[in-house]
Design a protein around this motif. Structure first.
Motif, PDB file in Angstrom:
ATOM      1  N   THR A  85      21.447   6.936 -15.007  1.00 26.08           N
ATOM      2  CA  THR A  85      22.139   7.734 -16.013  1.00 26.08           C
ATOM      3  C   THR A  85      21.462   9.088 -16.155  1.00 26.08           C
ATOM      4  OG1 THR A  85      22.902   5.772 -17.191  1.00 26.08           O
ATOM      5  CG2 THR A  85      22.820   7.815 -18.450  1.00 26.08           C
ATOM      6  N   VAL A  86      22.276  10.120 -16.271  1.00 26.39           N
ATOM      7  CA  VAL A  86      21.801  11.488 -16.406  1.00 26.39           C
ATOM      8  C   VAL A  86      22.306  12.040 -17.738  1.00 26.39           C
ATOM      9  CG1 VAL A  86      21.864  13.809 -15.407  1.00 26.39           C
ATOM     10  CG2 VAL A  86      21.910  11.792 -13.901  1.00 26.39           C
ATOM     11  N   PHE A  87      21.411  12.665 -18.499  1.00 30.88           N
ATOM     12  CA  PHE A  87      21.799  13.361 -19.721  1.00 30.88           C
ATOM     13  C   PHE A  87      21.724  14.855 -19.454  1.00 30.88           C
ATOM     14  CE2 PHE A  87      20.442  15.607 -23.607  1.00 30.88           C
ATOM     15  CZ  PHE A  87      21.589  15.402 -24.358  1.00 30.88           C
ATOM     16  N   VAL A  88      22.818  15.556 -19.722  1.00 29.74           N
ATOM     17  CA  VAL A  88      22.871  17.004 -19.526  1.00 29.74           C
ATOM     18  C   VAL A  88      23.156  17.650 -20.882  1.00 29.74           C
ATOM     19  CG1 VAL A  88      23.944  18.916 -18.286  1.00 29.74           C
ATOM     20  CG2 VAL A  88      23.816  16.652 -17.198  1.00 29.74           C
ATOM     21  N   PRO A  89      22.184  18.391 -21.436  1.00 28.11           N
ATOM     22  CA  PRO A  89      22.419  19.051 -22.724  1.00 28.11           C
ATOM     23  C   PRO A  89      23.472  20.157 -22.611  1.00 28.11           C
ATOM     24  CG  PRO A  89      20.065  18.962 -22.229  1.00 28.11           C
ATOM     25  CD  PRO A  89      20.806  18.574 -20.980  1.00 28.11           C
ATOM     26  N   GLN A  90      24.132  20.417 -23.699  1.00 29.35           N
ATOM     27  CA  GLN A  90      25.111  21.500 -23.791  1.00 29.35           C
ATOM     28  C   GLN A  90      24.526  22.779 -23.216  1.00 29.35           C
ATOM     29  OE1 GLN A  90      26.480  22.207 -27.792  1.00 29.35           O
ATOM     30  NE2 GLN A  90      27.140  24.264 -27.317  1.00 29.35           N
ATOM     31  N   GLY A  91      25.327  23.472 -22.405  1.00 25.90           N
ATOM     32  CA  GLY A  91      24.935  24.774 -21.893  1.00 25.90           C
ATOM     33  C   GLY A  91      24.072  24.763 -20.647  1.00 25.90           C
ATOM     34  N   LYS A  92      23.675  23.584 -20.142  1.00 21.91           N
ATOM     35  CA  LYS A  92      22.857  23.506 -18.927  1.00 21.91           C
ATOM     36  C   LYS A  92      23.773  23.456 -17.706  1.00 21.91           C
ATOM     37  CE  LYS A  92      18.584  23.079 -20.460  1.00 21.91           C
ATOM     38  NZ  LYS A  92      17.485  23.912 -20.050  1.00 21.91           N
ATOM     39  N   SER A  93      23.575  24.368 -16.774  1.00 22.26           N
ATOM     40  CA  SER A  93      24.370  24.399 -15.549  1.00 22.26           C
ATOM     41  C   SER A  93      23.992  23.213 -14.668  1.00 22.26           C
ATOM     42  CB  SER A  93      24.116  25.720 -14.815  1.00 22.26           C
ATOM     43  OG  SER A  93      24.920  25.805 -13.674  1.00 22.26           O
ATOM     44  N   HIS A  94      25.000  22.524 -14.136  1.00 22.32           N
ATOM     45  CA  HIS A  94      24.737  21.320 -13.360  1.00 22.32           C
ATOM     46  C   HIS A  94      25.884  21.023 -12.401  1.00 22.32           C
ATOM     47  CE1 HIS A  94      27.198  20.028 -16.750  1.00 22.32           C
ATOM     48  NE2 HIS A  94      27.567  18.989 -16.024  1.00 22.32           N
ATOM     49  N   ARG A  95      25.599  20.111 -11.459  1.00 23.55           N
ATOM     50  CA  ARG A  95      26.635  19.586 -10.581  1.00 23.55           C
ATOM     51  C   ARG A  95      26.129  18.304  -9.943  1.00 23.55           C
ATOM     52  NH1 ARG A  95      26.847  23.450  -5.209  1.00 23.55           N
ATOM     53  NH2 ARG A  95      24.712  23.091  -4.523  1.00 23.55           N
ATOM     54  N   PHE A  96      27.104  17.507  -9.468  1.00 21.70           N
ATOM     55  CA  PHE A  96      26.834  16.280  -8.737  1.00 21.70           C
ATOM     56  C   PHE A  96      27.392  16.433  -7.333  1.00 21.70           C
ATOM     57  CE2 PHE A  96      26.478  15.066 -13.076  1.00 21.70           C
ATOM     58  CZ  PHE A  96      25.502  14.086 -13.086  1.00 21.70           C
ATOM     59  N   ILE A  97      26.643  15.925  -6.352  1.00 21.88           N
ATOM     60  CA  ILE A  97      27.037  15.978  -4.952  1.00 21.88           C
ATOM     61  C   ILE A  97      26.997  14.556  -4.411  1.00 21.88           C
ATOM     62  CG2 ILE A  97      26.473  16.890  -2.665  1.00 21.88           C
ATOM     63  CD1 ILE A  97      24.827  19.092  -4.176  1.00 21.88           C
ATOM     64  N   ASN A  98      28.068  14.112  -3.764  1.00 26.31           N
ATOM     65  CA  ASN A  98      28.067  12.796  -3.131  1.00 26.31           C
ATOM     66  C   ASN A  98      27.239  12.883  -1.860  1.00 26.31           C
ATOM     67  OD1 ASN A  98      28.480  10.373  -1.879  1.00 26.31           O
ATOM     68  ND2 ASN A  98      30.693  10.377  -2.129  1.00 26.31           N
ATOM     69  N   ARG A  99      26.121  12.170  -1.821  1.00 26.83           N
ATOM     70  CA  ARG A  99      25.250  12.193  -0.652  1.00 26.83           C
ATOM     71  C   ARG A  99      25.347  10.918   0.176  1.00 26.83           C
ATOM     72  NH1 ARG A  99      19.475  10.656  -0.930  1.00 26.83           N
ATOM     73  NH2 ARG A  99      19.376   8.879  -2.312  1.00 26.83           N
ATOM     74  N   GLY A 100      26.242  10.005  -0.212  1.00 30.17           N
ATOM     75  CA  GLY A 100      26.369   8.735   0.482  1.00 30.17           C
ATOM     76  C   GLY A 100      27.485   8.733   1.509  1.00 30.17           C
ATOM     77  N   ALA A 101      27.576   7.611   2.225  1.00 30.38           N
ATOM     78  CA  ALA A 101      28.602   7.450   3.259  1.00 30.38           C
ATOM     79  C   ALA A 101      29.938   7.002   2.668  1.00 30.38           C
ATOM     80  CB  ALA A 101      28.127   6.444   4.301  1.00 30.38           C
ATOM     81  N   GLY A 102      29.933   6.505   1.443  1.00 29.27           N
ATOM     82  CA  GLY A 102      31.162   6.042   0.794  1.00 29.27           C
ATOM     83  C   GLY A 102      31.452   6.859  -0.444  1.00 29.27           C
ATOM     84  N   PRO A 103      32.461   6.450  -1.213  1.00 29.04           N
ATOM     85  CA  PRO A 103      32.821   7.183  -2.426  1.00 29.04           C
ATOM     86  C   PRO A 103      31.701   7.143  -3.465  1.00 29.04           C
ATOM     87  CG  PRO A 103      34.530   5.589  -1.848  1.00 29.04           C
ATOM     88  CD  PRO A 103      33.358   5.317  -0.963  1.00 29.04           C
ATOM     89  N   LEU A 104      31.624   8.190  -4.255  1.00 33.87           N
ATOM     90  CA  LEU A 104      30.753   8.257  -5.429  1.00 33.87           C
ATOM     91  C   LEU A 104      31.658   8.178  -6.644  1.00 33.87           C
ATOM     92  CD1 LEU A 104      28.135   8.993  -7.047  1.00 33.87           C
ATOM     93  CD2 LEU A 104      28.807  11.400  -6.714  1.00 33.87           C
TER      94      LEU A 104
END
Length: 137
Positions: A85-104
């Protein structure tokens, strides 16, 4: 008093975000009028990502399936996997990238029923899950 309800994942509408990324709204003001939060899932094909962005609220993301890299506000990329689990506070720039061979697949939760996304690169702010809230390859 609001009615309780069951939201079945296979009945939740799919929002096609572009680049084969798909989001399903589970709870939000559109279907649970008194909820003070917004939640749903997003599925990314292998190698796909969302652009860096911020929100007008805090966000919790739990990995339901697959492997991702999370990048937050210029910090080192951190690998995350199932049930992390990831907590991202308001206003923090972020992104997720699928690094696996299947769906994320991620489960996200915002602490408001009025979510916006501001794209870091352009500075454009859009309403969450609106026609302007799309992923570009």
């Amino acid at each position: 008093m609001a009615d309780a309800r069951v939201i079945r994942i296979d009945e939740a509408p799919i929002f096609k975000r572009g680049d084969d990324v798909e989001t399903r709204l589970l709870v939000g003001r559109e279907n649970c009028e008194t909820a003070g939060f917004t939640s749903g899932t997003t599925q990314f094909p292998p190698g796909k990502k969302v652009p860096f962005h911020t929100h007008n609220c805090d966000e919790q993301v739990t990995i339901l399936d697959g492997e991702a890299l999370v990048e937050i506000d210029g910090q080192k990329s951190v690998p995350v996997g199932r049930h992390d689990t990831v907590f991202v506070p308001q206003g923090k720039s972020h992104r997720f990238i699928n690094r696996g061979a299947g769906p994320l697949t991620i489960l996200w939760l915002y602490d408001t029923d009025n979510v916006t996304r501001t794209f870091t690169e352009s500075g454009e702010t859009v309403t969450h899950l609106s026609e302007d809230d799309r992923v570009t390859p």
